[in-house]
Design a protein around this motif. Structure first.
Motif, PDB file in Angstrom:
ATOM      1  N   TYR A  53      15.793   4.490 -19.016  1.00 10.88           N
ATOM      2  CA  TYR A  53      16.546   3.826 -18.131  1.00 10.88           C
ATOM      3  C   TYR A  53      16.127   2.583 -17.886  1.00 10.88           C
ATOM      4  O   TYR A  53      16.441   1.761 -16.948  1.00 10.88           O
ATOM      5  N   TYR A  54      14.885   2.322 -18.413  1.00  8.50           N
ATOM      6  CA  TYR A  54      14.166   0.810 -18.488  1.00  8.50           C
ATOM      7  C   TYR A  54      13.881   0.445 -20.160  1.00  8.50           C
ATOM      8  O   TYR A  54      13.144   0.996 -20.838  1.00  8.50           O
ATOM      9  N   ALA A  55      14.399  -1.053 -20.251  1.00  5.55           N
ATOM     10  CA  ALA A  55      13.934  -1.376 -21.587  1.00  5.55           C
ATOM     11  C   ALA A  55      13.995  -3.127 -21.279  1.00  5.55           C
ATOM     12  O   ALA A  55      14.915  -3.698 -20.984  1.00  5.55           O
ATOM     13  N   ALA A  56      12.616  -3.385 -20.993  1.00  2.77           N
ATOM     14  CA  ALA A  56      12.209  -4.870 -20.390  1.00  2.77           C
ATOM     15  C   ALA A  56      13.286  -5.754 -21.167  1.00  2.77           C
ATOM     16  O   ALA A  56      13.509  -5.831 -22.511  1.00  2.77           O
ATOM     17  N   PRO A  57      13.921  -6.705 -20.267  1.00  2.00           N
ATOM     18  CA  PRO A  57      13.726  -6.625 -18.643  1.00  2.00           C
ATOM     19  C   PRO A  57      14.755  -5.906 -17.950  1.00  2.00           C
ATOM     20  O   PRO A  57      15.079  -6.370 -16.975  1.00  2.00           O
TER      21      PRO A  57
ATOM     22  N   ASP B 282      12.570 -12.551 -21.352  1.00  2.33           N
ATOM     23  CA  ASP B 282      12.691 -11.782 -22.504  1.00  2.33           C
ATOM     24  C   ASP B 282      11.835 -10.523 -22.305  1.00  2.33           C
ATOM     25  O   ASP B 282      11.430 -10.029 -21.220  1.00  2.33           O
ATOM     26  N   GLU B 283      11.656  -9.620 -23.328  1.00  2.00           N
ATOM     27  CA  GLU B 283      10.864  -8.455 -23.292  1.00  2.00           C
ATOM     28  C   GLU B 283       9.342  -8.694 -23.012  1.00  2.00           C
ATOM     29  O   GLU B 283       8.717  -7.573 -22.614  1.00  2.00           O
ATOM     30  N   ASN B 284       8.933  -9.765 -22.916  1.00  2.00           N
ATOM     31  CA  ASN B 284       7.534 -10.146 -22.688  1.00  2.00           C
ATOM     32  C   ASN B 284       7.457 -10.810 -21.199  1.00  2.00           C
ATOM     33  O   ASN B 284       6.374 -11.352 -21.007  1.00  2.00           O
ATOM     34  N   TYR B 285       8.660 -10.773 -20.466  1.00  2.00           N
ATOM     35  CA  TYR B 285       8.811 -11.233 -19.212  1.00  2.00           C
ATOM     36  C   TYR B 285       8.645 -12.698 -18.967  1.00  2.00           C
ATOM     37  O   TYR B 285       8.435 -13.204 -17.920  1.00  2.00           O
ATOM     38  N   ALA B 286       8.824 -13.436 -20.263  1.00  2.00           N
ATOM     39  CA  ALA B 286       9.084 -14.764 -19.964  1.00  2.00           C
ATOM     40  C   ALA B 286      10.263 -15.497 -19.492  1.00  2.00           C
ATOM     41  O   ALA B 286      11.349 -14.871 -19.977  1.00  2.00           O
ATOM     42  N   TRP B 287      10.260 -16.231 -18.518  1.00  2.00           N
ATOM     43  CA  TRP B 287      11.762 -16.869 -18.085  1.00  2.00           C
ATOM     44  C   TRP B 287      12.511 -17.709 -19.072  1.00  2.00           C
ATOM     45  O   TRP B 287      11.775 -18.310 -20.109  1.00  2.00           O
ATOM     46  N   GLY B 288      13.596 -17.798 -18.864  1.00  2.55           N
ATOM     47  CA  GLY B 288      14.382 -18.803 -19.782  1.00  2.55           C
ATOM     48  C   GLY B 288      15.239 -18.380 -20.985  1.00  2.55           C
ATOM     49  O   GLY B 288      15.345 -18.823 -21.942  1.00  2.55           O
TER      50      GLY B 288
END
Length: 275
Positions: free
Chosen positions: A62-66, A180-186
């Protein structure tokens, strides 16, 4: 002298043939496929019930970043996946061993179960009360929503408040999908688009609720003295005209959003990125 309206005295008869009903031999006079609408309604609701039950009890994927499934947000127990910046609120601690979805789904589920449109849908689709317009119900008596458990339908207005809170959390989750999957915005992926459509439908369905319309303008005696609330009441009224469409659209969209997260979390494919 017989008038043709004497009650029928058929033994064991129910519905239209009871003593309190008009003496009409036919159970109804409709010649169209009146059964098709309640049958489709029952099939659609049953499909969602089966799917949501499976996903709620699975406690996995139930979780696949982000992205976090709307069935599991917010996560209120310690046995949730750690979601960086996500709605991890460990209110229930470690003693909760079941799926965390069971802690939150009661609120959107309660809101939909007591919704005026969904009442009509499952009353007709599952209980045949009545099965369709101008078609008699097969029950001997009708007590409405005055007895348990149907009297609980009257708490719909309170479930509306919880539904607004859940919609706020899902809005926050949607904002987080611009990472993204590394939590970087934009960044924006296909999942972001799916979540945007879902939250738009969730909000329009929630705001089109009859309780919302009543809260905004139901108690006003003079609309001329409350022009802002009157305008808002008009907006909600226009949404309310499409309440059935929004109910089904949001039900489908929340299942699609959950299934998309499931596919990503289970490794079926990677989230396509637009930028």
């Amino acid at each position: 002298m017989a008038t043709g309206t004497e009650p029928s005295s058929q033994a064991g008869a129910t519905g239209v043939h009871t003593a309190s009903r008009a003496a009409i031999p036919a159970r109804h006079l409709r010649t169209d496929r009146w059964w098709l609408a309640p049958a489709c309604t029952a099939a659609g609701l049953l499909a969602f019930i089966v799917y949501s039950t499976w996903r709620a009890f699975s406690n996995a994927d139930y979780y696949a970043a982000p992205y976090v499934s709307p069935f599991y947000s917010p996560c209120l127990a310690e046995n949730c996946h750690t979601m960086r910046g996500g709605p991890n609120w460990e209110i229930f601690g470690s003693w909760w061993g079941l799926s965390p979805a069971l802690l939150i789904l009661i609120f959107p589920l309660g809101f939909r179960l007591t919704c005026y449109y969904y009442r009509k849908a499952y009353y007709r689709g599952f209980w045949a009360s009545p099965p369709a317009c101008a078609v008699a119900e097969p029950h001997k008596k009708y007590t409405g929503e005055t007895r348990f458990p149907l009297i609980l339908q009257n708490i719909h207005r309170y479930f509306f408040y919880f539904a607004v809170l859940v919609a706020c959390v899902l809005t926050y989750d949607t904002a987080l999908t611009f990472r993204d999957e590394n939590y970087a915005w934009g960044h924006m992926g296909l999942g972001t688009l799916i979540f945007l459509v879902n939250i738009a439908l969730i909000w329009t369905y929630t705001l089109s609720c009859h309780s919302c319309r009543h809260i905004i303008g139901g108690r006003l005696r003079h609309f001329s003295k409350h022009p802002v609330r009157y305008r808002m009441w008009g907006w909600v009224g226009r949404l309310n005209e499409r309440h059935m469409l929004l109910a089904w659209s949001s039900l489908i969209s929340v299942a699609v959003a959950d299934f998309y997260v499931f596919l990503l979390a289970s490794g079926a494919f990677a989230d396509p990125r637009f930028f």
